[in-house]
Design a protein around this motif. Structure first.
Motif, PDB file in Angstrom:
ATOM      1  N   VAL A 120     -31.145  -3.789  13.238  1.00  0.00           N
ATOM      2  CA  VAL A 120     -31.835  -5.055  13.045  1.00  0.00           C
ATOM      3  C   VAL A 120     -31.487  -5.695  11.696  1.00  0.00           C
ATOM      4  O   VAL A 120     -31.161  -6.881  11.622  1.00  0.00           O
ATOM      5  CB  VAL A 120     -33.361  -4.849  13.198  1.00  0.00           C
ATOM      6  N   TRP A 121     -31.521  -4.922  10.628  1.00  0.00           N
ATOM      7  CA  TRP A 121     -31.295  -5.543   9.310  1.00  0.00           C
ATOM      8  C   TRP A 121     -29.888  -6.114   9.223  1.00  0.00           C
ATOM      9  O   TRP A 121     -29.671  -7.160   8.623  1.00  0.00           O
ATOM     10  CB  TRP A 121     -31.575  -4.570   8.162  1.00  0.00           C
ATOM     11  N   ARG A 122     -28.938  -5.437   9.873  1.00  0.00           N
ATOM     12  CA  ARG A 122     -27.552  -5.902   9.838  1.00  0.00           C
ATOM     13  C   ARG A 122     -27.411  -7.195  10.650  1.00  0.00           C
ATOM     14  O   ARG A 122     -26.678  -8.104  10.289  1.00  0.00           O
ATOM     15  CB  ARG A 122     -26.647  -4.791  10.380  1.00  0.00           C
ATOM     16  N   ASN A 123     -28.179  -7.307  11.745  1.00  0.00           N
ATOM     17  CA  ASN A 123     -28.193  -8.547  12.505  1.00  0.00           C
ATOM     18  C   ASN A 123     -28.696  -9.712  11.656  1.00  0.00           C
ATOM     19  O   ASN A 123     -28.186 -10.820  11.757  1.00  0.00           O
ATOM     20  CB  ASN A 123     -29.093  -8.402  13.745  1.00  0.00           C
ATOM     21  N   VAL A 124     -29.704  -9.441  10.831  1.00  0.00           N
ATOM     22  CA  VAL A 124     -30.251 -10.498   9.973  1.00  0.00           C
ATOM     23  C   VAL A 124     -29.198 -10.963   8.974  1.00  0.00           C
ATOM     24  O   VAL A 124     -29.067 -12.144   8.673  1.00  0.00           O
ATOM     25  CB  VAL A 124     -31.521  -9.999   9.246  1.00  0.00           C
ATOM     26  N   ALA A 125     -28.418 -10.020   8.475  1.00  0.00           N
ATOM     27  CA  ALA A 125     -27.460 -10.313   7.406  1.00  0.00           C
ATOM     28  C   ALA A 125     -26.070 -10.666   7.927  1.00  0.00           C
ATOM     29  O   ALA A 125     -25.140 -10.810   7.142  1.00  0.00           O
ATOM     30  CB  ALA A 125     -27.366  -9.106   6.469  1.00  0.00           C
ATOM     31  N   LEU A 126     -25.951 -10.870   9.244  1.00  0.00           N
ATOM     32  CA  LEU A 126     -24.621 -11.075   9.849  1.00  0.00           C
ATOM     33  C   LEU A 126     -23.818 -12.194   9.222  1.00  0.00           C
ATOM     34  O   LEU A 126     -22.599 -12.135   9.179  1.00  0.00           O
ATOM     35  CB  LEU A 126     -24.790 -11.421  11.332  1.00  0.00           C
ATOM     36  N   THR A 127     -24.542 -13.209   8.768  1.00  0.00           N
ATOM     37  CA  THR A 127     -23.830 -14.416   8.337  1.00  0.00           C
ATOM     38  C   THR A 127     -23.243 -14.305   6.933  1.00  0.00           C
ATOM     39  O   THR A 127     -22.690 -15.259   6.432  1.00  0.00           O
ATOM     40  CB  THR A 127     -24.776 -15.631   8.390  1.00  0.00           C
ATOM     41  N   THR A 128     -23.403 -13.168   6.273  1.00  0.00           N
ATOM     42  CA  THR A 128     -22.805 -13.057   4.934  1.00  0.00           C
ATOM     43  C   THR A 128     -21.923 -11.810   4.863  1.00  0.00           C
ATOM     44  O   THR A 128     -21.971 -10.941   5.711  1.00  0.00           O
ATOM     45  CB  THR A 128     -23.876 -12.906   3.832  1.00  0.00           C
ATOM     46  N   SER A 129     -21.162 -11.731   3.814  1.00  0.00           N
ATOM     47  CA  SER A 129     -20.331 -10.546   3.596  1.00  0.00           C
ATOM     48  C   SER A 129     -21.224  -9.394   3.117  1.00  0.00           C
ATOM     49  O   SER A 129     -22.398  -9.579   2.824  1.00  0.00           O
ATOM     50  CB  SER A 129     -19.268 -10.862   2.552  1.00  0.00           C
ATOM     51  N   ARG A 130     -20.635  -8.223   3.010  1.00  0.00           N
ATOM     52  CA  ARG A 130     -21.432  -7.031   2.683  1.00  0.00           C
ATOM     53  C   ARG A 130     -21.570  -6.838   1.179  1.00  0.00           C
ATOM     54  O   ARG A 130     -21.396  -5.749   0.660  1.00  0.00           O
ATOM     55  CB  ARG A 130     -20.774  -5.812   3.298  1.00  0.00           C
ATOM     56  N   ARG A 131     -21.836  -7.888   0.475  1.00  0.00           N
ATOM     57  CA  ARG A 131     -21.903  -7.779  -0.980  1.00  0.00           C
ATOM     58  C   ARG A 131     -23.338  -7.593  -1.463  1.00  0.00           C
ATOM     59  O   ARG A 131     -24.283  -7.989  -0.804  1.00  0.00           O
ATOM     60  CB  ARG A 131     -21.335  -9.034  -1.635  1.00  0.00           C
ATOM     61  N   GLY A 132     -23.448  -6.992  -2.658  1.00  0.00           N
ATOM     62  CA  GLY A 132     -24.664  -6.997  -3.461  1.00  0.00           C
ATOM     63  C   GLY A 132     -25.912  -6.537  -2.739  1.00  0.00           C
ATOM     64  O   GLY A 132     -25.913  -5.505  -2.076  1.00  0.00           O
TER      65      GLY A 132
END
Ligand SMILES: Nc1ncnc2c1ncn2[C@@H]1O[C@H](COP(=O)(O)OP(=O)(O)OP(=O)(O)O)[C@@H](O)[C@H]1O
Ligand SMILES: [Mg+2]
Length: 237
Positions: free
Chosen positions: A84-96
């Motif tokens: 779920v958390w990765r789905n929320v953050a899908l629109t950005t790169s894996r930074r910070g």
């Protein structure tokens, strides 16, 4: 489009073969404004949102929207292979601090405890809230919502409506909400736009303070006006 607007459509037309869907459709939505779009089934509401989201080309006309725009469709469209958390953050790169921010977004929609869950284990209402958190993750200036609560039961739907109001107030984002539910439109929006025969048939301001009382005479008077506007379109196509 001025900096104060998040949508500016002028004379937009869309045809599929011989079928005219949109015909000289014009609409401006201001930054931070909440607009509900109503119209009978098949009038082109989803088509309009798809054009705004860049998923479909207009046949002619002029369309400008905010650079940062997010869409939530009727079905949540989560990626099953991602937590779920990765789905929320899908629109950005894996930074910070992406994980922290995703959990922050999930907290806002009441789902912090689902951060590590898989999408298939969510209820429909929870999945829609994840969709909202994902849409807000990139701090959009414009949020396009296509019947996001259509499949929810009445109680869950009311909670989701309260949540959208709270998120809208917190994020000061412009919203264009497609809905079939007149009460939902009057409950949430600053303005109701009725689409019929390809263009804007009515543009009705909802001049009620929030929170709104669905039983008040003023609320019902606006509902009546919207209903009349939809009814008058019944047999004109
Ligand atoms: N890719 C396509 N090719 C041909 N016709 C299409 C296509 N997409 C939509 N249409 C037609 O365009 C019309 C408008 O469809 P649209 O999905 O925009 O309606 P809607 O207002 O969202 O309806 P509903 O309220 O039922 O969701 C319909 O007649 C539909 O059949
Ligand atoms: Mg639709």
């Amino acid at each position: 489009m001025t900096a104060a607007d998040v949508i500016e459509l002028e004379g937009l037309s869309k045809r599929y073969g011989d079928q005219v869907i949109l015909d000289d459709f014009s609409l401006t939505v201001r930054r931070g404004e909440f607009v509900a779009l109503l119209g009978r089934s098949g009038t082109g509401k989803t088509t309009l949102l798809r054009i705004l989201a860049g998923l479909e080309d207009a046949t002619s006309g002029h369309a400008k929207i905010a650079a940062r725009t997010s869409v939530v469709f009727q079905e949540p469209r989560l990626i099953q292979a991602q937590r779920v958390w990765r789905n929320v953050a899908l629109t950005t790169s894996r930074r910070g601090d992406v994980y922290q921010r995703a959990v922050g977004g999930l907290t806002e929609v009441g789902l912090a405890d689902k951060a590590h869950a898989w999408p298939k284990n969510l209820s429909g209402g929870e999945a829609q809230r994840v969709g909202l958190a994902r849409a807000l993750f990139r701090s959009p200036d414009l949020l396009l919502l296509d019947e996001p609560f259509g499949a929810l039961d009445a109680f869950t739907r009311r909670n989701a409506q309260d949540l959208v109001t709270a998120l809208w107030q917190e994020h000061q984002v412009g919203i264009l909400l497609v809905t079939h539910d007149i009460e939902e439109a009057v409950l949430l929006a600053d303005r109701i736009v009725v689409l019929g025969n390809g263009f804007v048939q009515a543009n009705l301001p909802v001049d009620l303070t929030r929170p709104r009382d669905v039983t008040s005479p003023a609320f019902n008077a606006i509902k009546r006006r919207v209903l009349d506007s939809l009814e008058s379109l019944k047999d004109t196509r």
